[in-house]
Design an enzyme around this catalytic site. Structure first.
Site, PDB file in Angstrom:
ATOM      1  N   SER A   1       0.802  -1.231   0.000  1.00 41.70           N
ATOM      2  CA  SER A   1       0.000   0.000   0.000  1.00 41.70           C
ATOM      3  C   SER A   1       0.831   1.276   0.000  1.00 41.70           C
ATOM      4  CB  SER A   1      -0.962  -0.006   1.200  1.00 41.70           C
ATOM      5  OG  SER A   1      -2.025  -0.868   0.911  1.00 41.70           O
TER       6      SER A   1
ATOM      7  N   LYS B   1      -2.269   8.835   2.733  1.00 46.43           N
ATOM      8  CA  LYS B   1      -1.588   7.582   3.060  1.00 46.43           C
ATOM      9  C   LYS B   1      -2.437   6.422   2.539  1.00 46.43           C
ATOM     10  CE  LYS B   1      -3.454   7.878   7.761  1.00 46.43           C
ATOM     11  NZ  LYS B   1      -3.216   7.830   9.193  1.00 46.43           N
TER      12      LYS B   1
ATOM     13  N   GLU C   1      -6.332  -1.423   0.970  1.00 42.60           N
ATOM     14  CA  GLU C   1      -5.934  -2.748   1.425  1.00 42.60           C
ATOM     15  C   GLU C   1      -6.518  -3.037   2.818  1.00 42.60           C
ATOM     16  OE1 GLU C   1      -1.783  -3.472   0.946  1.00 42.60           O
ATOM     17  OE2 GLU C   1      -1.944  -5.576   1.538  1.00 42.60           O
TER      18      GLU C   1
END
Lengths: 156, 799, 332
Positions: free
Chosen positions: B556, B757, B761
């Site tokens: 990620s 951020k 996932e």
């Protein structure tokens, strides 16, 4: 032994030599180069290979090419007209209904068939109409939104 | 009104029209002149020794161009994890033994797929079938058949990346021959923590193996140019540079002679990170024959041989104070990684790493052991360990809260970490919106009302419709966390921005579009920083020859790591643009402002120059420089090393994404069927660079998590997969879609581009316990294993 | 997986179909919609030398209302059955059952006759050639052993069609035309109960299904088809139930009750004893519960799919309760 079939694909006539064991999906992708129709499972379980045969959505991996002789086939490549996206295509793009895009062609054709037969479907009817088209990316939320939006805008 | 012009908006994705019209080319759509088609012969046995392989009849079949076996290839090994402690244990084609049903034995290239398929049937393999093991329980017995006997020599890939060469046999740590990896960590004093606890529970949970189900089957096209010694590849990939690194090493090619080229990837979810034998074989056959070779797996092969989520058995003991403060937790788990290690060494690390940021637990011990069995290989899948371990932790916490008469949401709020917390490994939470996420998700399912309306806890235990109501509703919640990139090959992302005479720009990034919308998101970052529109950006991506390195779309890190690299590249280009504009306008750079591709002198709007003119001006004034901006960003700028997998030491990631997930379910007490009516996920992704894309990621995660909570499961008997199809592997379909009430928590991560951020996932991981807790809330029964199928619910209800 | 090679024949008359079947006895498969057959062929469970298409036999497609009957050509697609006015109006149970088959993409192609002829299914049999290669051929695939039960020379594969329970409950008759003879028989008798050769046509002799006739139900007859499965589309039934009820409007006594299941045996299973628990009674919660209990005892599922047989029996019970509570308008 090959035999000749005559089909109209996205409005254009084609004469294609096919083996009995070839599926419509194989002919579209390999002989006609229409790779917008996808092979996801090859067993009629995912809907990625959905095309319209005489206007009805089918899993083209489970249709023998020889059996569509004389029929009219619509694939995703024929959905936009004169460079303009079909309202469903436009809505899928605008609503974020497309992620990886692999289910998109089949999903769009299933949705097209739905709206042609039921211009103002309920949410449940939308879900049922695309229940044979698997999408792993979106959780279907935005796909349902996009189809709903087209139905409402057409209805107005 | 947003302070940004381009980021934050839910702009339509740039690859949308291409995909909506069927024009987007996926790997399976690549067709090259003279192309041959490959197929792989696979082992029908879970564990067997290969006595002999006779390929002569296959080679004699008209249309067959080559048949290769392990002997032809020789000593080649690679793996997802290749360290001194965990040397690579996979071969492209088996030489001595096969270790699971589906293990690759030989490969054929022929003029058509049909001929290649026919040729497979003509290869004669003589096997000596060996005893096999199918569960970690069997595998760890001293008498169990040993699946990997030899210790493996050679320099590991990670040593080439600078890992210390020190090696010792990790198997000795646990004295299990079939162990494939072990991670162990503790902090605080666990025994003391349990002594302080008012209430202690010990439970066991089992999370099932699941499949990724990307709609595009895995495929590889390899085209070798014998004249120049160059190999072009189109792959199902999530990181083109990792694939290039592993494949060039395995093929014994200089890395610069191998080019992974762009094609769209039809979904991945972790299942296309690893390098697979069919990719090696396509390349090897192309090099051998001097013709392009395509290998496309069929759906059964995808299910069986391209990795699955690890089934994990988790023992968990938690000590808690009366007021709901968790004082100690002890977790021990076994992950079954199948016939090869796959990502076994990583998952037992991540079961800790992806989970420990959620609660602040002062005394903690964790041990994760991965073991070999003769099941299919397991690899990364969205959340990679987190769904399994969060299922255990939050199911148990829900039980504890009820036993103490506390609201589970209050207990969660009491124990979650906050912004500013420093984790035991040293990672600092510069942003953390968990508390807000919990409140949001609770509201999304009407938590307080929902719970009070319902028959609570013991009132309805074992009461299949005691009150006569057949359908009963309940709510449940769970939390999760996720990295935003980490130090993994190639350890950084870089980006390049080229400006054009008309004021537009091209972004060069090594990232790969697989549905997550990375091209659009990165395009928005570049456009925002440059002061142009998304329409003015073209994205060139996914090509190792043309684009700079990229971490890849796993762990990620796309938004944060590559996003930062792109932002820096755009800032670099903008700096150069403003410098030349300042020179032309004869002012200082600080005096300039810019908007709509126009540069102004502050306070003097008449004095301005268009981007186009400035870019053209640069060519004349800067010795031909047309302005190319570059930027790069490390997987984690605060460290030079990846963390220790064995001891979970070192810094992991520079930012954690968090989310709270709540659901309302309806349980049919007559049939045991559970339906998710409402799902509410509040995701703290820092800042949504593209709101629509972020929402889409969350919705996709929720659906996948719901499927894995309720119906998805790889069904194996003696290593044989019984449901390798979309008919029998029951992932959600449109009619399963719940009402969603999602929200985003803008915690503005200081390390992220514009505060962004992870998203995409994490939000699988909380769904399992959320559903389990909601089922318990509804009908008072606790299901300890996923999926929570009607037969389990009905058995629990009827006792 | 590609289809194996075969010859494709497209006769224009039923008689021609019959004569081809006779000529190439044992080497033919008939294709209607193909949604069951083509998967079987891709998996090499069936490798006919000749595939006979019925597409050109136009008389097999019609749906028409006759005196006291509805006649349905076996080649009518399930979508056509769902959309048919007379069927919706007079045989809603059938329309419901047709709606529940497969997914929308299959119903446009799959036919009512094909669904009646649906091959029985088993988790050991409905697998690819590669998959089946890991163990000896099962009895249905031409071997000896049944992998479900570990017994020899038996097959417990399960009938999973949705249409048959509805049509049996409606007392449908079917016409089979063979070489020089034609016969009518109740649909229930079409099914052998033998997993390996589940119906009268499966052995590949020279007969062909040409017509389905459904008598119009007596006034006041109510019916429904319910399909228990994990997902609301795509999936085969774990249990399918067609239920018919006719209650005397004056005294509320049950005149007629019928329950036919799919997914619980190698043929559609009629729960006659459970029916007897209902007929002649005034339905209430207890009567229905007793019938449900009895029905669960009349089905004998084996583990041919993912769920265990005991669970299926519980589902049977639940479905019977639900169906007759609803049909009988009984308050629960």
């Amino acid at each position: 032994m090959k035999r000749l079939i005559n089909i109209v694909v996205n409005g254009e006539p084609h004469e294609v030599a096919v083996n009995p064991e070839q599926t419509l999906l194989e002919i579209l992708r390999e002989e006609l180069g229409l790779t917008g129709t996808k092979k996801g499972c090859d067993q009629g379980e995912c809907g990625a290979c959905t095309v319209l045969v005489d206007g009805k959505p089918v899993s083209s991996c489970l249709v023998l090419a020889v059996s569509v002789n004389g029929k009219s086939i619509a694939t995703i490549e024929g959905l936009s007209q004169n460079g303009r996206l079909h309202p469903l295509q436009e809505a899928f793009v605008q609503h974020g209904a497309i992620q990886c895009g692999f289910c998109t062609p089949g999903m769009l054709l299933a949705a097209k068939y739905l709206l042609e037969n039921r211009p103002l479907p309920s949410e449940q009817e939308i879900k049922e109409a695309i229940a044979g088209n698997i999408c792993r990316c979106t959780g279907y939320v935005k796909i349902i939104e996009a189809i709903t939006a087209v139905a409402h805008s057409t209805a107005q | 009104m947003s302070k940004y012009a381009v980021v934050g908006e839910g702009l339509p994705r740039i690859d949308g029209p291409e995909k909506a019209t069927g024009q987007a080319k996926f790997t399976v759509d690549i067709k090259l002149p003279g192309m041959l088609y490959g197929k792989i012969l696979r082992s029908p046995y879970p564990h067997a020794r290969i006595i002999s392989i006779d390929t002569s009849a296959a080679e004699a079949l008209p249309g067959v161009k080559a048949v290769i076996t392990g002997k032809d290839i020789g000593e080649v090994r690679y793996a997802f994890v290749d360290t001194p402690r965990y040397p690579a244990d996979e071969r492209p084609l088996a030489i001595d033994k096969v270790r699971y049903i589906g293990d690759e034995v030989a490969a054929v290239a022929a003029v058509s797929e049909a001929v290649a398929e026919e040729a497979l049937g003509l290869i004669k393999v003589e096997y000596e079938v060996l005893p096999a093991v199918f569960t970690p329980e069997e595998a760890i017995k001293p008498t169990a058949a040993v699946i990997h006997e030899n210790s493996l020599e050679g320099t590991s890939a990670w040593e080439e990346w600078g890992a210390a060469g020190r090696s010792h046999d990790y198997r000795a740590e646990v004295d299990i021959d079939n162990a494939s990896a072990r991670s162990a960590i503790s902090f605080g004093d666990v025994e003391e923590g349990f002594r302080q606890a008012d209430h202690i529970r010990e439970d066991s949970f089992d999370a099932a193996a699941t499949a990724h189900c990307a709609l595009e089957p895995h495929a590889a096209v390899a085209s070798y140019d014998p004249v120049n010694g160059k190999l072009d590849l189109w792959l199902s990939t999530m990181g083109i540079f990792l694939k290039r690194f592993v494949l060039s090493k395995a093929l014994k090619m200089p890395i610069s002679k191998v080019r992974v080229r762009h094609s769209y990837v039809g979904g991945a979810f972790g299942g296309k990170i690893d390098v697979f034998p069919y990719e090696f074989c396509a390349a090897y056959l192309s090099m051998k024959l001097g013709r392009p070779v395509k290998i496309e797996l069929d759906r059964e092969e995808v299910f069986t041989t391209t990795r699955q989520r690890h089934p994990i058995s988790i023992k968990i003991k938690t000590g808690i104070k009366k007021d709901g403060t968790i004082v100690a937790q002890d977790i021990k788990l076994y992950a079954d990684n199948g016939g090869y290690r796959g990502s076994g060494a990583i998952v037992v690390f991540l079961c800790h790493g992806f989970s420990f940021p959620v609660y602040n637990i002062p005394n903690y011990r964790y041990e994760g052991i991965a073991v070999y069995t003769n099941n299919p290989i397991r690899g990364p899948q969205r959340g990679h360990g987190a769904p399994q371990v969060r299922f255990a932790i939050d199911s148990q916490l829900d039980m504890i809260a009820r036993e103490l008469g506390l609201d589970p949401v209050e207990v969660m709020l009491k124990n979650v970490r906050h912004k500013g917390d420093v984790l035991p490994n040293g990672d600092k939470l510069n942003s953390c919106g968990l508390s807000d996420a919990i409140r949001g998700a609770a509201q999304g399912v009407n938590w307080t009302v929902g719970r009070s309306q319902l028959n609570k806890g013991e009132d309805c235990a074992k009461g299949s419709g005691r009150d006569g109501a057949r359908f009963r509703r309940g709510v449940g919640m769970s939390l999760c966390s996720m990295f935003s990139g980490a130090m993994y090959y190639p350890f950084a992302s870089a980006a390049m921005i080229k400006l054009h005479d008309d004021g537009s720009a091209t972004l060069f990034t090594g990232s790969q579009e697989l549905g997550q919308g990375i091209y659009t998101t990165l395009g928005q970052v570049a456009a925002e920083e440059l002061g142009i529109g998304l329409d003015d950006i073209r994205v060139v991506a996914g090509d190792t020859e043309i684009t700079p390195i990229d971490l890849g779309s796993f762990l990620s890190g796309g938004a944060l790591v590559t996003g930062n690299a792109v932002k820096l590249a755009a800032a670099d280009a903008r700096r150069q643009l403003l410098e030349v504009a300042a020179e032309i306008l004869e002012v200082k750079v600080e005096d300039l402002n810019y908007r709509n591709k126009q540069i102004f002198v502050k306070g003097n709007l008449d004095k301005s120059i268009s981007y186009a003119k400035a870019i053209q001006g640069s060519v004349f004034r800067k010795n031909g420089n047309p302005i190319i901006g570059t930027g790069s960003y490390k997987g984690n700028p605060e460290t030079d090393r990846y963390p220790s997998l064995a001891k979970a030491k070192g810094l992991f990631t520079s930012a954690y994404g968090f989310c709270a997930q709540a659901v309302e379910v309806e349980v049919d007490t007559l049939t045991g069927k559970v339906k998710v009516l409402k799902a509410s996920t509040f995701h703290d992704c820092g800042f949504p660079l593209n709101k629509t894309i972020v929402e889409g990621q969350v919705e996709g995660c929720v659906s996948m998590g719901m499927g894995q909570a309720l119906s998805e499961e790889i069904v194996l008997e003696k290593g044989q997969l019984f449901n390798a199809s979309f008919l029998n592997y029951r992932l959600p379909i449109a009619t399963d879609t719940p009402e969603t009430k999602d929200g985003l928590v803008d915690s503005l991560e200081p390390n992220g581009p514009f505060g962004a951020k992870e998203v995409g996932e994490g939000a699988v991981a909380g769904m399992l316990a959320a559903v389990a807790n909601a089922v318990n809330d509804a009908v008072g029964v606790r299901i300890y294993s996923t999926p929570i199928t009607p037969d389990k619910v009905l058995s629990a209800l009827q006792g | 997986m590609h289809l194996p090679k075969f010859e494709y024949l497209e006769p224009g008359e039923t008689s021609e179909v019959v004569s081809i079947l006779g000529k190439y006895r044992g080497q033919c498969s008939i294709i209607a919609g193909g949604t069951d057959l083509l998967v079987a062929m891709k998996q090499r469970r069936q490798t006919p030398k000749y595939v006979i298409s019925l597409a050109k036999v136009s008389e097999l497609k019609q749906i028409r209302e006759e005196a006291g009957m509805i006649s349905i050509g076996p080649l009518a697609t399930l979508e056509e059955v769902v959309a048919s006015g007379p069927i919706q109006k007079k045989l809603p149970v059938l329309a419901q059952a047709a709606w529940e088959v497969g997914s929308p993409l299959l119903r446009t192609v799959a036919t009512i006759g094909g669904n009646l002829c649906l091959d029985t299914r088993c988790r050991f049999y409905n697998q690819s050639e590669f998959w089946r290669g890991a163990r000896p051929d099962c009895f249905k695939a031409g071997g000896v052993i049944c992998h479900v039960t570990n017994k020899e020379n038996t097959c417990y594969s399960t009938f999973s069609g949705d249409i048959a329970p509805a049509l049996i409950a409606l007392n449908a008759q079917i016409q089979l035309i063979g070489d020089g003879d034609e016969r009518w028989l109740p649909l229930a008798r079409f099914y052998t109960g033998v997993g390996r050769i589940p119906n009268l046509l499966a052995a590949g002799d020279n007969e062909v299904l040409t017509e389905i006739k459904v008598p119009l139900p007596a006034d006041g007859t109510k019916g429904l088809y319910r399909k228990y499965r994990f997902r609301e589309s795509i999936d085969f039934p774990l249990v399918g139930l067609a239920a018919i009820l006719r209650v005397d409007p004056d005294d509320g006594i049950c005149q007629e009750a019928c329950l036919v299941f799919s997914g619980v045996g190698s043929r559609p299973v009629q729960a006659a004893e459970a029916e007897n628990k209902l007929i002649g009674k005034r339905l209430n919660e207890d009567i229905i519960a007793a019938a449900a209990e009895t029905a669960a005892g009349e089905v004998h599922p084996v583990k041919t799919d993912r769920v265990n047989p005991q669970f299926k029996k519980k589902i049977v019970k639940a479905m019977v309760r639900e169906a007759f509570t609803e049909l009988g308008g009984v308050k629960s």
